[in-house]
Design a protein around this motif. Structure first.
Motif, PDB file in Angstrom:
ATOM      1  N   SER A 112       0.841  -1.194   0.000  1.00 15.97           N
ATOM      2  CA  SER A 112       0.000   0.000   0.000  1.00 15.97           C
ATOM      3  C   SER A 112       0.874   1.241   0.000  1.00 15.97           C
ATOM      4  CB  SER A 112      -0.878  -0.029   1.259  1.00 15.97           C
ATOM      5  OG  SER A 112      -1.375   1.257   1.562  1.00 15.97           O
ATOM      6  N   MET A 113       0.304   2.361  -0.453  1.00  9.31           N
ATOM      7  CA  MET A 113       1.030   3.630  -0.419  1.00  9.31           C
ATOM      8  C   MET A 113       0.885   4.318   0.928  1.00  9.31           C
ATOM      9  SD  MET A 113       0.449   5.210  -4.191  1.00  9.31           S
ATOM     10  CE  MET A 113      -1.274   4.862  -4.434  1.00  9.31           C
ATOM     11  N   THR A 114      -0.051   3.826   1.753  1.00 13.61           N
ATOM     12  CA  THR A 114      -0.341   4.518   3.010  1.00 13.61           C
ATOM     13  C   THR A 114      -0.310   3.604   4.234  1.00 13.61           C
ATOM     14  OG1 THR A 114      -2.689   4.136   2.661  1.00 13.61           O
ATOM     15  CG2 THR A 114      -1.825   6.246   1.910  1.00 13.61           C
ATOM     16  N   TYR A 115       0.019   2.324   4.040  1.00 11.27           N
ATOM     17  CA  TYR A 115      -0.072   1.385   5.148  1.00 11.27           C
ATOM     18  C   TYR A 115       0.985   0.306   4.949  1.00 11.27           C
ATOM     19  CZ  TYR A 115      -2.324  -1.657   8.634  1.00 11.27           C
ATOM     20  OH  TYR A 115      -2.592  -2.429   9.736  1.00 11.27           O
ATOM     21  N   TYR A 116       1.512  -0.213   6.053  1.00 12.46           N
ATOM     22  CA  TYR A 116       2.377  -1.383   5.923  1.00 12.46           C
ATOM     23  C   TYR A 116       2.025  -2.381   7.007  1.00 12.46           C
ATOM     24  CZ  TYR A 116       5.293  -0.249   9.982  1.00 12.46           C
ATOM     25  OH  TYR A 116       5.741  -0.019  11.258  1.00 12.46           O
ATOM     26  N   ALA A 117       2.234  -3.640   6.713  1.00 13.73           N
ATOM     27  CA  ALA A 117       2.035  -4.703   7.692  1.00 13.73           C
ATOM     28  C   ALA A 117       2.937  -5.861   7.296  1.00 13.73           C
ATOM     29  CB  ALA A 117       0.582  -5.159   7.709  1.00 13.73           C
ATOM     30  N   MET A 118       3.654  -6.398   8.288  1.00 17.89           N
ATOM     31  CA  MET A 118       4.506  -7.553   8.001  1.00 17.89           C
ATOM     32  C   MET A 118       3.685  -8.822   8.154  1.00 17.89           C
ATOM     33  SD  MET A 118       8.054  -6.597   9.897  1.00 17.89           S
ATOM     34  CE  MET A 118       8.859  -5.019   9.590  1.00 17.89           C
ATOM     35  N   ASP A 119       3.891  -9.759   7.241  1.00 16.80           N
ATOM     36  CA  ASP A 119       3.252 -11.058   7.387  1.00 16.80           C
ATOM     37  C   ASP A 119       3.719 -11.683   8.704  1.00 16.80           C
ATOM     38  OD1 ASP A 119       1.924 -13.521   6.028  1.00 16.80           O
ATOM     39  OD2 ASP A 119       3.840 -14.238   6.831  1.00 16.80           O
ATOM     40  N   GLY A 120       2.765 -12.171   9.491  1.00 13.88           N
ATOM     41  CA  GLY A 120       3.077 -12.648  10.833  1.00 13.88           C
ATOM     42  C   GLY A 120       4.070 -13.793  10.860  1.00 13.88           C
ATOM     43  N   LYS A 121       3.915 -14.733   9.932  1.00 15.93           N
ATOM     44  CA  LYS A 121       4.834 -15.889   9.969  1.00 15.93           C
ATOM     45  C   LYS A 121       6.244 -15.501   9.568  1.00 15.93           C
ATOM     46  CE  LYS A 121       4.103 -20.168   9.695  1.00 15.93           C
ATOM     47  NZ  LYS A 121       3.698 -21.573   9.491  1.00 15.93           N
ATOM     48  N   VAL A 122       6.347 -14.564   8.645  1.00  8.24           N
ATOM     49  CA  VAL A 122       7.670 -14.085   8.249  1.00  8.24           C
ATOM     50  C   VAL A 122       8.316 -13.342   9.428  1.00  8.24           C
ATOM     51  CG1 VAL A 122       8.932 -12.620   6.628  1.00  8.24           C
ATOM     52  CG2 VAL A 122       6.957 -13.939   5.832  1.00  8.24           C
ATOM     53  N   LEU A 123       7.492 -12.543  10.103  1.00  7.00           N
ATOM     54  CA  LEU A 123       7.963 -11.818  11.288  1.00  7.00           C
ATOM     55  C   LEU A 123       8.430 -12.788  12.371  1.00  7.00           C
ATOM     56  CD1 LEU A 123       8.217  -9.190  12.963  1.00  7.00           C
ATOM     57  CD2 LEU A 123       5.793  -9.457  13.538  1.00  7.00           C
ATOM     58  N   LEU A 124       7.624 -13.806  12.617  1.00  5.01           N
ATOM     59  CA  LEU A 124       7.977 -14.812  13.625  1.00  5.01           C
ATOM     60  C   LEU A 124       9.306 -15.485  13.254  1.00  5.01           C
ATOM     61  CD1 LEU A 124       6.844 -16.195  16.235  1.00  5.01           C
ATOM     62  CD2 LEU A 124       5.927 -17.971  14.737  1.00  5.01           C
ATOM     63  N   GLY A 125       9.464 -15.799  11.977  1.00  2.00           N
ATOM     64  CA  GLY A 125      10.709 -16.423  11.505  1.00  2.00           C
ATOM     65  C   GLY A 125      11.911 -15.520  11.751  1.00  2.00           C
TER      66      GLY A 125
END
Lengths: 149, 91
Positions: free
Chosen positions: A55-68
Motif C-alpha cells: 500500500s502507499m499509506t499502510y504497511y504490515a509484516m506477514d506474521g509468519k515471516v515476522l515470527l521467523g
C-alpha cells in the motif's frame, strides 16, 4: 513539519542507511518495511520484510515471516534494534496509525521519507505508550541532522 | 498440563518482566483464562473487545497462526509452545 522531544541516539553505518533508502526506492510508491537486529546497539543484520499490504499509506509484516525473523535473531543471539518503514508521500514522522500500532517499545522506529524523492530523510523514534520521542541518528559515528526537514 | 508461553516486551508489565511463563488449558480459550488468573491483565491484552482474537496481537501455537488452527478453540497439548507476537504495522 512535526517535532518531538529529542532523547537518546541510534547508531547506524552508511551501508545500512544506503540499504534502507535503496529499499524504500525499490517499491516506490508503495511503502516498504523491515527490521534491524544486532547486539549492544550495533546493527548486525538487516531483515527486509515484504509489505503484505503493498500500500502507499499502510504497511504490515506477514506474521509468519515476522515470527521467523524473530526466531532467527534469537538463534544468532541478537536482539531487535529497529523497525523501519517508508513514507512515500509524507514526512519522516510517525503517523497516528504508526503510533497506535507501535507494539515494540524496545525497538527504535525508523522512518525513511521519499516525499522529496531526491532528498531522502531518515529519522528515528521511540514510540512508547502513545508517546513519541526522537532519537539523534548517528551514521558512522557522525551526528546526522535531527528534527523536521 | 503445562504450556510454555512466550511474552513480548510490550506485555511483560503483566508478567513481572518474565519473557516466558507457563499456563494450563486444553484449548487456547482455557489457556488465556488461566494466564489471566496467574498474570492479571495479560488475558484481556490478548483478546479483542468481543472476546475473540485480537486483530493486532497474534498468537501462534508451535509457530502456526491460531487463526488457521481453531482460533480460541485451538486444542493444546502438554509441551506445546505458544508465542504471542504483536503485529508490526503502521501507516
Amino acid at each position: 513539519m512535526t517535532k518531538a522531544a529529542i532523547a537518546g541516539r541510534i547508531d547506524l553505518d552508511t551501508a545500512t542507511v544506503d540499504a534502507l533508502v535503496a529499499r524504500a526506492r525499490s517499491d516506490h510508491p508503495y511503502e516498504v518495511c523491515g527490521l534491524l537486529a544486532g547486539r549492544d546497539g550495533v546493527v548486525r543484520r538487516h531483515y527486509p520484510i515484504a509489505n503484505a499490504e503493498r500500500s502507499m499509506t499502510y504497511y504490515a509484516m506477514d506474521g509468519k515471516v515476522l515470527l521467523g525473523a524473530m526466531r532467527d535473531m534469537e538463534e544468532r543471539d541478537t536482539e531487535l534494534l529497529a523497525i523501519y518503514h517508508s513514507h512515500t508521500h509524507t514526512e519522516a514522522f510517525p503517523s497516528p496509525t504508526d503510533v497506535e500500532l507501535a507494539f515494540y517499545p524496545e525497538a527504535v522506529y525508523l522512518i525513511v521519507s521519499l516525499q522529496e524523492p531526491g532528498q531522502p530523510v531518515l529519522r528515528g523514534f521511540d514510540i512508547v505508550e502513545g508517546k513519541v520521542t526522537e532519537r539523534t541518528v548517528f551514521v558512522d559515528g557522525e551526528e546526522a541532522a535531527t528534527g523536521p526537514r | 498440563m503445562s504450556i510454555e508461553v512466550r511474552v513480548p516486551t510490550v506485555l511483560r508489565k503483566h508478567t513481572g518482566g518474565e519473557k516466558r511463563v507457563e499456563g494450563q488449558g486444553a484449548t487456547l480459550r482455557e489457556l488465556v483464562a488461566d494466564l489471566e488468573r496467574r498474570h492479571p491483565g495479560l488475558g484481556p491484552a490478548l483478546l479483542a473487545e468481543d472476546g475473540g482474537l485480537h486483530r493486532f496481537i497474534q498468537t501462534y501455537v508451535n509457530d502456526e497462526d491460531v487463526r488457521f488452527l481453531g482460533g480460541m478453540e485451538t486444542p493444546l497439548e502438554e509441551g506445546d509452545s505458544v508465542s504471542i507476537l504483536p503485529a508490526v504495522a503502521g501507516g
